[in-house]
Write an enzyme that holds these catalytic residues in place. Structure first.
Site, short mmCIF file in Angstrom:
data_model
loop_
_atom_site.label_atom_id
_atom_site.label_comp_id
_atom_site.label_asym_id
_atom_site.label_seq_id
_atom_site.Cartn_x
_atom_site.Cartn_y
_atom_site.Cartn_z
N THR A 46 0.83 -1.21 0.00
CA THR A 46 0.00 0.00 0.00
C THR A 46 0.86 1.25 0.00
OG1 THR A 46 -1.68 -1.18 1.28
CG2 THR A 46 -1.82 1.22 1.23
N TYR A 109 -13.25 -4.48 -3.04
CA TYR A 109 -14.35 -4.07 -3.93
C TYR A 109 -15.32 -5.21 -4.23
CZ TYR A 109 -17.21 -1.84 -7.40
OH TYR A 109 -18.29 -1.35 -8.08
N TYR A 135 -2.63 -10.34 4.30
CA TYR A 135 -2.70 -8.94 4.72
C TYR A 135 -4.15 -8.62 5.04
CZ TYR A 135 -2.05 -3.82 4.45
OH TYR A 135 -2.01 -2.47 4.72
N ARG A 140 -9.42 -0.67 4.66
CA ARG A 140 -9.17 -0.36 3.25
C ARG A 140 -9.96 -1.25 2.30
NH1 ARG A 140 -4.99 2.84 1.16
NH2 ARG A 140 -3.62 3.77 2.74
N LYS A 164 -0.20 -10.05 8.23
CA LYS A 164 -0.03 -8.65 8.63
C LYS A 164 -1.38 -8.20 9.15
CE LYS A 164 0.89 -3.96 6.96
NZ LYS A 164 1.18 -3.10 5.78
N ILE A 206 5.18 -4.64 10.11
CA ILE A 206 5.38 -4.17 8.74
C ILE A 206 4.99 -2.70 8.78
CG2 ILE A 206 4.64 -4.37 6.35
CD1 ILE A 206 4.35 -7.38 6.81
#
Length: 295
Positions: A46, A109, A135, A140, A164, A206
């Site tokens: 990201t 999405y 992740y 997000r 993560k 991270i």
């Protein structure tokens, strides 16, 4: 054996003013990270603005990073997508150019059911031989992965080794540790939660913070692992104002601004990301001075 322990930097991607990748600067900031004690480079995540890269750019940046690092520390490549086929292609490409591991974001999405997540990650992991870190960043992606889903992937797919965790849900993280007998490698995805994750048995972080404070972020983890929990906690707490400033706008807007304030000249952002607002820039600069990384 974990891909890495300690502080992995979620590295920015430097751009020229025309928006092309600045490979010379990329090499420079990679070398600065290694010199600062960073334990792993996480490329094209990201923070690296991978969502605005073409497939060719994405793979070229991973290839270049692996070449520069040259196995001195592990390179973990962000290769996730909301299209399983595309994530497989990028993951195979990253493996072929030397990545030591992969970081795979949950599909965004179009989303997925928990069963869909299991099938998605299983298909990608089975297409490569290198280890995979999931992740989990619901803020997000709009997708929450349950502890049961992550544990199932860990137990059923040999090279899915870690996650993560950027959900901030410590109860779910603790449950995940229970479901995997503490064997899944958990990395904090939030710089203000490194020590709490380590306290649950996590392997490290991270980190966005590492872009501007690699030595300090590494030391937060190293002190904890060495048994000096008080020092680690103190360093974590001291970093909180800077971490807040680094997330005053959507990542990586503030961290790129911070690096440019430090004279690192990592260039602009790619639309739809825009330059930091003046008030936030002023607050960021003030916080950086108070933290001791800006004169």
């Amino acid at each position: 054996m974990a891909i890495f322990e300690g502080a992995g930097v979620a590295l920015v991607t430097p751009f020229h003013e025309d928006g092309t990748v600045n490979y010379e600067k990329l090499e420079e900031i990679i070398e600065e990270q290694i010199a600062g004690g960073t334990d792993s480079i996480i490329i094209c995540g990201t923070t690296g603005e991978s969502s605005t890269m073409t497939h060719e750019e994405h793979l070229d940046v991973i290839r270049y990073c692996c070449k520069v690092v040259n196995k001195r520390i592990p390179v973990v490549a962000g290769t996730g997508s909301n299209c399983t086929r595309e994530a497989i292609d990028m993951s195979k490409g990253a493996e072929s150019v030397g990545a030591d591991g992969l970081l795979l974001v949950t599909p965004y999405y179009n989303k997925a059911t928990q069963n869909g997540l299991i099938q998605h990650y299983t298909a990608i992991a089975n297409a490569v031989k290198i280890p995979v870190i999931l992740y989990h960043v619901p803020s997000r992606t709009g997708v929450t992965m349950t502890p049961e889903t992550m544990a199932a992937l860990f137990h059923q797919v040999d090279n899915i080794v870690g996650v993560k965790e950027a959900s901030g849900n410590f109860s779910a993280i603790a449950k995940l540790m229970k479901l995997t007998d503490g064997k899944m490698d958990i990395y904090s995805g939030n710089d203000d939660q490194i020590v709490p994750i380590l306290a649950l048995g996590g392997k490290g972080v991270i980190s966005v913070l590492s872009n501007v404070a690699p030595a300090q972020t590494h030391e937060i983890c190293a002190s904890y692992f060495a048994g000096d929990v008080a020092k680690s906690a103190r360093m974590q707490i001291d970093a909180i104002p800077l971490v807040e400033a680094l997330f005053s706008e959507v990542n990586p807007i503030p961290v790129k601004a911070a690096m440019n304030l430090m004279g690192k000249e990592v260039g602009p952002l790619r639309l739809p990301l825009t330059e930091i607002e003046p008030a936030h820039r002023e607050k960021l600069a003030q916080t950086m001075r108070e933290y001791g990384i800006l004169k």
